[in-house]
Scaffold this motif. Structure first.
Motif, PDB file in Angstrom:
ATOM      1  N   ARG A 187      21.373  -2.954 -45.391  1.00 41.46           N
ATOM      2  CA  ARG A 187      21.114  -2.144 -46.577  1.00 41.46           C
ATOM      3  C   ARG A 187      21.794  -2.718 -47.816  1.00 41.46           C
ATOM      4  O   ARG A 187      21.225  -2.700 -48.910  1.00 41.46           O
ATOM      5  N   MET A 188      23.011  -3.228 -47.670  1.00 41.17           N
ATOM      6  CA  MET A 188      23.741  -3.753 -48.825  1.00 41.17           C
ATOM      7  C   MET A 188      22.984  -4.878 -49.507  1.00 41.17           C
ATOM      8  O   MET A 188      22.987  -4.990 -50.732  1.00 41.17           O
ATOM      9  N   TYR A 189      22.344  -5.734 -48.704  1.00 37.41           N
ATOM     10  CA  TYR A 189      21.682  -6.918 -49.257  1.00 37.41           C
ATOM     11  C   TYR A 189      20.160  -6.825 -49.206  1.00 37.41           C
ATOM     12  O   TYR A 189      19.482  -7.827 -49.439  1.00 37.41           O
ATOM     13  N   HIS A 190      19.622  -5.626 -48.923  1.00 35.09           N
ATOM     14  CA  HIS A 190      18.167  -5.409 -48.899  1.00 35.09           C
ATOM     15  C   HIS A 190      17.497  -6.476 -48.033  1.00 35.09           C
ATOM     16  O   HIS A 190      16.516  -7.102 -48.441  1.00 35.09           O
ATOM     17  N   ALA A 191      18.007  -6.661 -46.848  1.00 38.15           N
ATOM     18  CA  ALA A 191      17.671  -7.816 -46.021  1.00 38.15           C
ATOM     19  C   ALA A 191      16.778  -7.452 -44.844  1.00 38.15           C
ATOM     20  O   ALA A 191      16.608  -6.283 -44.492  1.00 38.15           O
ATOM     21  N   PHE A 192      16.215  -8.492 -44.236  1.00 36.65           N
ATOM     22  CA  PHE A 192      15.661  -8.380 -42.895  1.00 36.65           C
ATOM     23  C   PHE A 192      16.820  -8.515 -41.908  1.00 36.65           C
ATOM     24  O   PHE A 192      17.680  -9.374 -42.073  1.00 36.65           O
ATOM     25  N   LEU A 193      16.822  -7.684 -40.873  1.00 42.90           N
ATOM     26  CA  LEU A 193      17.842  -7.773 -39.834  1.00 42.90           C
ATOM     27  C   LEU A 193      17.268  -8.546 -38.657  1.00 42.90           C
ATOM     28  O   LEU A 193      16.331  -8.097 -38.002  1.00 42.90           O
ATOM     29  N   VAL A 194      17.828  -9.709 -38.402  1.00 44.66           N
ATOM     30  CA  VAL A 194      17.350 -10.607 -37.354  1.00 44.66           C
ATOM     31  C   VAL A 194      18.325 -10.516 -36.184  1.00 44.66           C
ATOM     32  O   VAL A 194      19.496 -10.871 -36.311  1.00 44.66           O
ATOM     33  N   PHE A 195      17.836 -10.038 -35.024  1.00 48.29           N
ATOM     34  CA  PHE A 195      18.734  -9.836 -33.900  1.00 48.29           C
ATOM     35  C   PHE A 195      17.964  -9.851 -32.583  1.00 48.29           C
ATOM     36  O   PHE A 195      16.735  -9.823 -32.564  1.00 48.29           O
ATOM     37  N   LYS A 196      18.711  -9.896 -31.504  1.00 51.59           N
ATOM     38  CA  LYS A 196      18.134  -9.962 -30.167  1.00 51.59           C
ATOM     39  C   LYS A 196      18.347  -8.640 -29.456  1.00 51.59           C
ATOM     40  O   LYS A 196      19.329  -8.444 -28.771  1.00 51.59           O
ATOM     41  N   SER A 197      17.440  -7.700 -29.656  1.00 51.25           N
ATOM     42  CA  SER A 197      17.493  -6.404 -29.017  1.00 51.25           C
ATOM     43  C   SER A 197      18.855  -5.739 -29.264  1.00 51.25           C
ATOM     44  O   SER A 197      19.591  -6.115 -30.173  1.00 51.25           O
ATOM     45  N   ALA A 198      19.190  -4.710 -28.480  1.00 50.65           N
ATOM     46  CA  ALA A 198      20.445  -3.978 -28.638  1.00 50.65           C
ATOM     47  C   ALA A 198      20.556  -2.957 -27.529  1.00 50.65           C
ATOM     48  O   ALA A 198      19.584  -2.670 -26.809  1.00 50.65           O
ATOM     49  N   ASP A 199      21.747  -2.375 -27.400  1.00 50.83           N
ATOM     50  CA  ASP A 199      21.941  -1.238 -26.523  1.00 50.83           C
ATOM     51  C   ASP A 199      20.944  -0.150 -26.927  1.00 50.83           C
ATOM     52  O   ASP A 199      20.678   0.040 -28.130  1.00 50.83           O
ATOM     53  N   PRO A 200      20.332   0.581 -25.982  1.00 53.30           N
ATOM     54  CA  PRO A 200      19.326   1.590 -26.338  1.00 53.30           C
ATOM     55  C   PRO A 200      19.791   2.591 -27.388  1.00 53.30           C
ATOM     56  O   PRO A 200      19.007   3.024 -28.230  1.00 53.30           O
ATOM     57  N   ARG A 201      21.072   2.968 -27.358  1.00 56.49           N
ATOM     58  CA  ARG A 201      21.569   3.901 -28.362  1.00 56.49           C
ATOM     59  C   ARG A 201      21.449   3.322 -29.762  1.00 56.49           C
ATOM     60  O   ARG A 201      21.038   4.017 -30.713  1.00 56.49           O
ATOM     61  N   GLU A 202      21.798   2.052 -29.896  1.00 54.25           N
ATOM     62  CA  GLU A 202      21.756   1.407 -31.200  1.00 54.25           C
ATOM     63  C   GLU A 202      20.342   0.996 -31.583  1.00 54.25           C
ATOM     64  O   GLU A 202      19.919   1.151 -32.737  1.00 54.25           O
TER      65      GLU A 202
END
Length: 430
Positions: A187-202
Protein backbone atom coordinates in the motif's frame (compact mmCIF):
# COMPACT_ATOMS: atom_id res chain seq x y z
CA UNK A 1 -11.07 7.41 23.68
CA UNK A 2 -9.16 4.44 22.31
CA UNK A 3 -5.42 5.13 22.73
CA UNK A 4 -4.53 4.17 19.14
CA UNK A 5 -7.22 6.54 17.82
CA UNK A 6 -5.94 9.29 20.09
CA UNK A 7 -2.38 8.83 18.81
CA UNK A 8 -3.54 8.98 15.20
CA UNK A 9 -5.52 12.20 15.71
CA UNK A 10 -2.69 13.76 17.68
CA UNK A 11 -0.09 13.21 14.97
CA UNK A 12 -2.27 13.52 11.86
CA UNK A 13 -1.93 17.30 11.67
CA UNK A 14 1.85 17.12 12.02
CA UNK A 15 2.20 14.42 9.41
CA UNK A 16 -0.17 16.22 7.03
CA UNK A 17 2.01 19.33 7.11
CA UNK A 18 5.17 17.30 6.61
CA UNK A 19 3.67 15.38 3.69
CA UNK A 20 2.91 18.68 1.93
CA UNK A 21 6.59 19.57 2.25
CA UNK A 22 7.74 16.36 0.59
CA UNK A 23 9.66 17.32 -2.53
CA UNK A 24 12.39 15.79 -4.58
CA UNK A 25 15.75 17.14 -3.62
CA UNK A 26 19.33 16.37 -4.49
CA UNK A 27 21.13 13.18 -5.28
CA UNK A 28 24.54 11.61 -5.03
CA UNK A 29 27.44 11.84 -7.39
CA UNK A 30 27.88 9.03 -9.96
CA UNK A 31 27.88 5.71 -8.16
CA UNK A 32 31.16 4.03 -7.28
CA UNK A 33 31.29 0.28 -6.95
CA UNK A 34 32.38 -0.78 -3.48
CA UNK A 35 35.89 -1.67 -2.43
CA UNK A 36 36.62 -5.38 -1.92
CA UNK A 37 35.63 -6.88 1.43
CA UNK A 38 37.06 -9.77 3.34
CA UNK A 39 35.29 -13.12 2.91
CA UNK A 40 34.55 -13.82 6.56
CA UNK A 41 34.80 -12.02 9.88
CA UNK A 42 34.39 -13.21 13.48
CA UNK A 43 33.66 -10.42 15.91
CA UNK A 44 33.48 -10.03 19.68
CA UNK A 45 30.99 -7.50 21.03
CA UNK A 46 31.03 -5.78 24.42
CA UNK A 47 28.10 -3.44 24.88
CA UNK A 48 26.86 -0.75 27.17
CA UNK A 49 23.25 0.36 27.36
CA UNK A 50 22.33 3.41 25.28
CA UNK A 51 18.95 4.87 26.32
CA UNK A 52 16.60 6.13 23.60
CA UNK A 53 16.21 9.81 24.43
CA UNK A 54 17.12 13.22 22.98
CA UNK A 55 20.60 14.48 23.74
CA UNK A 56 20.62 17.96 25.28
CA UNK A 57 23.73 19.07 23.40
CA UNK A 58 22.64 17.66 20.03
CA UNK A 59 22.50 20.29 17.30
CA UNK A 60 19.46 19.90 15.06
CA UNK A 61 20.32 20.32 11.39
CA UNK A 62 17.29 21.66 9.48
CA UNK A 63 18.86 20.74 6.13
CA UNK A 64 17.21 23.70 4.50
CA UNK A 65 19.87 24.25 1.85
CA UNK A 66 19.23 21.84 -1.01
CA UNK A 67 21.81 21.04 -3.64
CA UNK A 68 21.34 20.20 -7.31
CA UNK A 69 20.05 16.68 -8.02
CA UNK A 70 22.49 14.28 -9.63
CA UNK A 71 22.06 11.36 -11.99
CA UNK A 72 20.68 7.95 -11.07
CA UNK A 73 23.39 5.34 -11.78
CA UNK A 74 22.68 3.12 -14.73
CA UNK A 75 22.47 -0.62 -14.23
CA UNK A 76 25.28 -2.60 -15.80
CA UNK A 77 24.36 -6.30 -16.02
CA UNK A 78 26.76 -8.85 -14.61
CA UNK A 79 29.63 -9.25 -15.34
CA UNK A 80 30.67 -5.68 -14.54
CA UNK A 81 34.07 -4.33 -15.44
CA UNK A 82 36.14 -2.66 -12.76
CA UNK A 83 38.83 -0.07 -13.30
CA UNK A 84 41.24 1.36 -10.73
CA UNK A 85 40.65 5.05 -10.02
CA UNK A 86 43.33 7.52 -9.07
CA UNK A 87 43.25 8.69 -5.47
CA UNK A 88 40.84 5.99 -4.28
CA UNK A 89 41.75 2.87 -2.37
CA UNK A 90 40.87 -0.49 -3.89
CA UNK A 91 39.01 -1.01 -7.16
CA UNK A 92 35.94 0.99 -7.99
CA UNK A 93 33.45 1.02 -10.81
CA UNK A 94 32.78 4.43 -12.31
CA UNK A 95 29.58 4.76 -14.33
CA UNK A 96 29.54 7.80 -16.63
CA UNK A 97 26.27 9.66 -16.05
CA UNK A 98 23.80 10.02 -18.89
CA UNK A 99 23.00 13.52 -20.05
CA UNK A 100 20.47 15.41 -17.98
CA UNK A 101 17.55 16.51 -20.14
CA UNK A 102 14.62 18.84 -19.44
CA UNK A 103 12.48 15.69 -19.20
CA UNK A 104 14.58 14.19 -16.42
CA UNK A 105 12.63 13.33 -13.29
CA UNK A 106 13.48 12.39 -9.74
CA UNK A 107 12.89 8.95 -8.30
CA UNK A 108 10.72 9.67 -5.24
CA UNK A 109 12.08 6.56 -3.48
CA UNK A 110 15.78 7.38 -3.84
CA UNK A 111 16.08 11.11 -4.60
CA UNK A 112 18.13 10.25 -7.70
CA UNK A 113 17.54 11.79 -11.12
CA UNK A 114 16.46 9.44 -13.91
CA UNK A 115 16.98 10.72 -17.45
CA UNK A 116 14.27 8.58 -19.06
CA UNK A 117 10.76 9.62 -17.93
CA UNK A 118 9.34 6.29 -19.16
CA UNK A 119 11.20 4.59 -16.30
CA UNK A 120 8.23 5.18 -14.02
CA UNK A 121 5.42 4.41 -16.45
CA UNK A 122 4.25 1.48 -14.34
CA UNK A 123 3.39 0.42 -10.82
CA UNK A 124 6.33 -0.54 -8.60
CA UNK A 125 6.92 -4.17 -7.61
CA UNK A 126 7.13 -5.29 -3.99
CA UNK A 127 8.83 -8.68 -4.28
CA UNK A 128 9.36 -11.19 -1.47
CA UNK A 129 12.95 -12.50 -1.46
CA UNK A 130 14.18 -15.38 0.67
CA UNK A 131 16.95 -15.02 3.23
CA UNK A 132 16.86 -18.60 4.49
CA UNK A 133 17.89 -21.35 4.25
CA UNK A 134 21.48 -20.21 3.84
CA UNK A 135 21.93 -21.86 0.44
CA UNK A 136 19.56 -19.33 -1.21
CA UNK A 137 22.39 -16.79 -0.96
CA UNK A 138 23.46 -14.89 -2.93
CA UNK A 139 19.97 -13.78 -3.86
CA UNK A 140 19.15 -12.00 -7.11
CA UNK A 141 18.06 -8.38 -7.33
CA UNK A 142 18.77 -6.79 -3.93
CA UNK A 143 21.26 -4.31 -5.41
CA UNK A 144 18.67 -3.18 -7.99
CA UNK A 145 15.90 -2.39 -5.49
CA UNK A 146 15.13 1.18 -4.47
CA UNK A 147 13.92 0.30 -0.98
CA UNK A 148 14.23 -2.95 1.01
CA UNK A 149 12.61 -4.06 4.27
CA UNK A 150 13.88 -6.98 6.34
CA UNK A 151 11.60 -8.40 9.02
CA UNK A 152 11.19 -11.42 11.25
CA UNK A 153 8.85 -14.12 9.90
CA UNK A 154 8.98 -17.06 12.33
CA UNK A 155 11.22 -19.59 14.07
CA UNK A 156 14.33 -17.43 13.91
CA UNK A 157 14.20 -16.54 10.20
CA UNK A 158 13.88 -13.22 8.38
CA UNK A 159 12.74 -12.30 4.87
CA UNK A 160 13.14 -9.36 2.53
CA UNK A 161 10.46 -7.42 0.70
CA UNK A 162 12.20 -5.32 -1.95
CA UNK A 163 10.56 -2.45 -3.84
CA UNK A 164 11.59 -2.06 -7.49
CA UNK A 165 10.65 1.15 -9.30
CA UNK A 166 13.64 2.45 -11.29
CA UNK A 167 14.88 -1.01 -12.37
CA UNK A 168 13.10 -3.96 -13.97
CA UNK A 169 15.42 -6.94 -13.36
CA UNK A 170 15.08 -10.11 -15.39
CA UNK A 171 15.74 -12.29 -12.36
CA UNK A 172 14.56 -11.54 -8.82
CA UNK A 173 14.43 -14.05 -6.03
CA UNK A 174 14.17 -16.71 -4.97
CA UNK A 175 10.58 -15.58 -4.44
CA UNK A 176 9.00 -16.80 -1.24
CA UNK A 177 5.68 -16.64 0.60
CA UNK A 178 3.74 -13.61 1.76
CA UNK A 179 2.99 -12.30 5.26
CA UNK A 180 0.59 -9.81 6.84
CA UNK A 181 3.35 -7.17 6.92
CA UNK A 182 3.56 -7.17 3.12
CA UNK A 183 0.23 -5.35 2.95
CA UNK A 184 1.87 -2.25 4.46
CA UNK A 185 4.67 -2.15 1.89
CA UNK A 186 2.30 -2.85 -1.00
CA UNK A 187 0.00 0.00 0.00
CA UNK A 188 2.80 2.46 0.83
CA UNK A 189 4.28 2.20 -2.66
CA UNK A 190 1.08 1.45 -4.64
CA UNK A 191 2.80 -1.72 -5.79
CA UNK A 192 2.15 -5.17 -7.13
CA UNK A 193 2.86 -7.75 -4.42
CA UNK A 194 4.94 -10.57 -5.89
CA UNK A 195 5.07 -13.65 -3.67
CA UNK A 196 4.84 -17.42 -3.50
CA UNK A 197 1.53 -18.27 -1.86
CA UNK A 198 1.15 -17.90 1.95
CA UNK A 199 -0.29 -19.44 5.07
CA UNK A 200 -4.10 -19.74 4.52
CA UNK A 201 -4.77 -17.14 7.21
CA UNK A 202 -2.59 -14.59 5.45
CA UNK A 203 -3.43 -15.61 1.89
CA UNK A 204 -7.19 -15.46 2.49
CA UNK A 205 -6.81 -12.07 4.13
CA UNK A 206 -4.88 -10.63 1.17
CA UNK A 207 -7.23 -12.12 -1.41
CA UNK A 208 -10.31 -10.79 0.37
CA UNK A 209 -8.88 -7.26 0.48
CA UNK A 210 -8.91 -4.58 -2.22
CA UNK A 211 -5.32 -5.62 -3.01
CA UNK A 212 -6.51 -8.80 -4.69
CA UNK A 213 -6.04 -7.43 -8.24
CA UNK A 214 -2.45 -6.53 -7.40
CA UNK A 215 -1.34 -9.92 -6.07
CA UNK A 216 1.15 -11.64 -8.40
CA UNK A 217 1.42 -15.18 -7.06
CA UNK A 218 3.92 -17.77 -8.23
CA UNK A 219 2.73 -19.71 -11.25
CA UNK A 220 4.20 -21.03 -14.46
CA UNK A 221 3.13 -20.72 -18.08
CA UNK A 222 4.06 -17.22 -19.26
CA UNK A 223 1.75 -15.05 -17.13
CA UNK A 224 2.77 -14.52 -14.43
CA UNK A 225 6.42 -14.48 -15.56
CA UNK A 226 7.97 -16.87 -13.03
CA UNK A 227 10.63 -19.37 -13.98
CA UNK A 228 12.81 -22.04 -12.41
CA UNK A 229 16.27 -20.81 -11.49
CA UNK A 230 19.58 -22.28 -12.70
CA UNK A 231 20.39 -23.89 -9.35
CA UNK A 232 20.42 -27.55 -8.32
CA UNK A 233 18.19 -27.16 -5.30
CA UNK A 234 14.66 -27.88 -4.15
CA UNK A 235 12.04 -26.23 -6.36
CA UNK A 236 10.53 -24.42 -3.39
CA UNK A 237 13.60 -22.17 -3.19
CA UNK A 238 14.31 -22.01 -6.92
CA UNK A 239 11.52 -19.83 -8.32
CA UNK A 240 12.33 -16.40 -9.74
CA UNK A 241 10.42 -13.48 -11.22
CA UNK A 242 11.17 -11.70 -14.53
CA UNK A 243 9.82 -8.18 -14.11
CA UNK A 244 10.55 -7.20 -17.73
CA UNK A 245 7.71 -9.47 -18.89
CA UNK A 246 5.10 -8.25 -16.46
CA UNK A 247 3.83 -5.27 -18.52
CA UNK A 248 2.50 -7.62 -21.21
CA UNK A 249 1.02 -9.89 -18.55
CA UNK A 250 -0.74 -6.95 -16.89
CA UNK A 251 -2.40 -6.07 -20.21
CA UNK A 252 -3.41 -9.68 -20.75
CA UNK A 253 -4.83 -9.95 -17.25
CA UNK A 254 -6.52 -6.55 -17.44
CA UNK A 255 -4.98 -5.21 -14.24
CA UNK A 256 -4.08 -1.59 -13.58
CA UNK A 257 -0.37 -1.04 -14.28
CA UNK A 258 -0.65 2.72 -14.72
CA UNK A 259 1.90 5.22 -13.32
CA UNK A 260 1.39 6.03 -9.66
CA UNK A 261 1.75 9.20 -7.63
CA UNK A 262 4.03 8.21 -4.75
CA UNK A 263 5.18 10.59 -2.04
CA UNK A 264 8.85 10.08 -1.44
CA UNK A 265 11.09 11.44 1.26
CA UNK A 266 13.57 14.23 1.84
CA UNK A 267 17.03 13.78 0.29
CA UNK A 268 20.24 15.75 0.36
CA UNK A 269 23.97 15.13 0.10
CA UNK A 270 24.58 17.68 2.85
CA UNK A 271 26.11 15.89 5.81
CA UNK A 272 23.89 15.68 8.89
CA UNK A 273 25.00 16.99 12.27
CA UNK A 274 25.04 14.32 14.94
CA UNK A 275 27.45 13.50 17.77
CA UNK A 276 26.57 9.80 17.46
CA UNK A 277 29.19 8.13 15.27
CA UNK A 278 28.61 4.68 13.80
CA UNK A 279 30.87 2.21 12.04
CA UNK A 280 28.80 -0.97 12.23
CA UNK A 281 25.09 -1.59 12.74
CA UNK A 282 24.30 -5.08 14.04
CA UNK A 283 20.82 -6.57 13.75
CA UNK A 284 20.37 -9.84 15.60
CA UNK A 285 17.05 -11.55 14.94
CA UNK A 286 18.04 -14.96 16.30
CA UNK A 287 20.96 -17.36 16.59
CA UNK A 288 20.10 -18.40 13.03
CA UNK A 289 19.67 -14.97 11.44
CA UNK A 290 21.89 -12.00 12.22
CA UNK A 291 23.77 -9.39 10.19
CA UNK A 292 25.63 -6.11 10.28
CA UNK A 293 26.17 -3.09 8.04
CA UNK A 294 29.63 -1.51 7.87
CA UNK A 295 30.08 2.09 6.81
CA UNK A 296 32.63 2.91 4.10
CA UNK A 297 33.38 6.68 4.04
CA UNK A 298 35.01 6.44 0.58
CA UNK A 299 31.70 5.50 -1.05
CA UNK A 300 29.22 6.86 1.55
CA UNK A 301 27.69 3.39 1.61
CA UNK A 302 26.91 0.71 4.16
CA UNK A 303 28.02 -2.81 3.19
CA UNK A 304 25.94 -5.80 4.25
CA UNK A 305 27.43 -8.79 6.07
CA UNK A 306 25.27 -11.84 6.79
CA UNK A 307 25.70 -14.59 9.37
CA UNK A 308 28.11 -17.34 8.26
CA UNK A 309 27.00 -19.95 10.78
CA UNK A 310 24.28 -20.63 13.32
CA UNK A 311 25.34 -19.84 16.86
CA UNK A 312 24.60 -23.33 18.20
CA UNK A 313 26.76 -25.77 20.17
CA UNK A 314 29.10 -22.98 21.27
CA UNK A 315 29.78 -21.57 17.80
CA UNK A 316 30.65 -17.83 17.85
CA UNK A 317 28.96 -15.30 15.61
CA UNK A 318 30.63 -15.15 12.21
CA UNK A 319 29.91 -13.11 9.10
CA UNK A 320 30.45 -13.10 5.34
CA UNK A 321 29.68 -10.38 2.76
CA UNK A 322 26.26 -10.56 1.14
CA UNK A 323 26.28 -10.13 -2.63
CA UNK A 324 23.81 -10.10 -5.51
CA UNK A 325 23.91 -12.99 -7.99
CA UNK A 326 22.18 -10.84 -10.63
CA UNK A 327 24.72 -8.00 -10.70
CA UNK A 328 27.77 -9.55 -9.04
CA UNK A 329 27.93 -6.58 -6.65
CA UNK A 330 27.97 -6.49 -2.85
CA UNK A 331 24.67 -5.53 -1.24
CA UNK A 332 24.92 -1.91 -0.09
CA UNK A 333 22.69 0.92 1.10
CA UNK A 334 23.16 4.66 1.44
CA UNK A 335 20.76 4.71 4.37
CA UNK A 336 19.99 2.11 7.03
CA UNK A 337 16.90 2.70 9.18
CA UNK A 338 15.94 0.66 12.23
CA UNK A 339 12.19 0.80 12.95
CA UNK A 340 10.65 -0.26 16.28
CA UNK A 341 7.21 -1.60 15.32
CA UNK A 342 4.55 -3.51 17.32
CA UNK A 343 4.45 -7.25 16.55
CA UNK A 344 0.99 -8.48 17.50
CA UNK A 345 -0.57 -11.93 17.80
CA UNK A 346 -4.26 -11.90 16.90
CA UNK A 347 -4.90 -14.98 19.07
CA UNK A 348 -3.15 -17.84 20.88
CA UNK A 349 -3.20 -20.00 17.75
CA UNK A 350 -1.27 -17.34 15.85
CA UNK A 351 1.14 -17.04 18.76
CA UNK A 352 1.76 -20.79 18.68
CA UNK A 353 2.63 -20.57 14.97
CA UNK A 354 4.40 -17.20 15.30
CA UNK A 355 2.04 -15.55 12.81
CA UNK A 356 2.61 -11.85 13.45
CA UNK A 357 0.63 -8.78 12.54
CA UNK A 358 3.39 -6.16 12.30
CA UNK A 359 1.54 -2.87 12.79
CA UNK A 360 3.33 -0.20 10.76
CA UNK A 361 0.70 2.50 11.39
CA UNK A 362 0.63 5.53 13.70
CA UNK A 363 4.17 6.24 14.95
CA UNK A 364 7.11 4.78 16.83
CA UNK A 365 10.79 5.07 17.63
CA UNK A 366 13.51 4.65 15.02
CA UNK A 367 17.17 5.26 14.27
CA UNK A 368 18.42 6.64 10.96
CA UNK A 369 21.99 5.86 9.91
CA UNK A 370 23.64 7.76 7.08
CA UNK A 371 27.13 9.09 6.39
CA UNK A 372 28.58 7.34 9.41
CA UNK A 373 26.31 8.92 12.04
CA UNK A 374 23.17 7.90 13.90
CA UNK A 375 20.10 10.12 14.22
CA UNK A 376 17.46 9.24 16.87
CA UNK A 377 14.13 9.46 15.06
CA UNK A 378 10.38 8.97 15.10
CA UNK A 379 8.56 7.20 12.28
CA UNK A 380 5.09 8.41 11.29
CA UNK A 381 2.45 6.79 9.09
CA UNK A 382 -1.03 8.17 9.60
CA UNK A 383 -2.44 6.97 6.26
CA UNK A 384 -2.05 3.48 4.85
CA UNK A 385 -1.34 4.64 1.28
CA UNK A 386 1.63 6.80 2.33
CA UNK A 387 5.20 5.67 3.03
CA UNK A 388 6.83 6.06 6.42
CA UNK A 389 7.89 9.62 7.25
CA UNK A 390 10.95 10.03 9.48
CA UNK A 391 11.48 13.02 11.75
CA UNK A 392 13.85 14.00 14.50
CA UNK A 393 12.67 13.71 18.10
CA UNK A 394 11.84 17.42 17.86
CA UNK A 395 9.64 16.88 14.80
CA UNK A 396 11.94 18.12 12.01
CA UNK A 397 11.99 16.01 8.82
CA UNK A 398 15.13 13.90 8.40
CA UNK A 399 16.91 14.14 5.07
CA UNK A 400 18.25 10.88 3.68
CA UNK A 401 21.31 10.48 1.48
CA UNK A 402 20.18 9.98 -2.14
CA UNK A 403 20.24 6.28 -2.93
CA UNK A 404 18.94 2.99 -1.55
CA UNK A 405 17.35 2.78 1.90
CA UNK A 406 17.31 -0.48 3.83
CA UNK A 407 14.88 -0.85 6.73
CA UNK A 408 15.52 -3.25 9.61
CA UNK A 409 12.14 -3.89 11.27
CA UNK A 410 12.41 -4.63 14.99
CA UNK A 411 9.80 -5.27 17.67
CA UNK A 412 9.05 -2.53 20.21
CA UNK A 413 10.48 -4.74 22.96
CA UNK A 414 13.79 -5.15 21.13
CA UNK A 415 16.97 -3.91 22.80
CA UNK A 416 19.63 -1.57 21.47
CA UNK A 417 23.12 -1.11 22.86
CA UNK A 418 26.24 0.78 21.86
CA UNK A 419 29.92 -0.05 22.19
CA UNK A 420 32.08 2.72 20.77
CA UNK A 421 30.96 3.18 17.16
CA UNK A 422 29.32 -0.26 17.02
CA UNK A 423 25.55 -0.33 17.48
CA UNK A 424 23.61 -3.52 18.16
CA UNK A 425 19.86 -4.17 17.90
CA UNK A 426 18.48 -7.44 19.24
CA UNK A 427 15.00 -8.53 18.17
CA UNK A 428 12.54 -9.63 20.83
CA UNK A 429 9.18 -11.27 20.16
CA UNK A 430 6.06 -10.07 22.05
Amino acid sequence: MDFRLYRRIKFRAVVLILNILLIASCASSPELAPIPVSPSVILPFDTTLTPFQPLADTNIDPYLILSTPQIEPTYTPYPSYYVPAQGLSGSVQILPPPEVTPLSITNPLTGLIVSDPSTFEHRPFAIKIANSPDYVRPQSGLTLADVVYEYYIEWGDTRFIAVFYSNNPKMVGPVRSGRFFDEHVTRMYHAFLVFKSADPRELNYLKSSDLNDFLVIVGFGGCSPYFTGPYHRDSYNNQFFNSTKWAACAIKKGVDNSPQVINGGFFTEDLPESPLAVTRIFSSYSIYSYNYWEYDPATHKYFRYQEANDMVKGKPEAYAPLSDAQTGLPVTAENVVVLFVPHIYANSYNAHDQVFNIDLLDFGNAYVFRDGVAIPAVWHRAYQDQPVLLTTLEGEPIYMRPGRTFYQVMGVNSSYTQSGTDWRFVFQTP
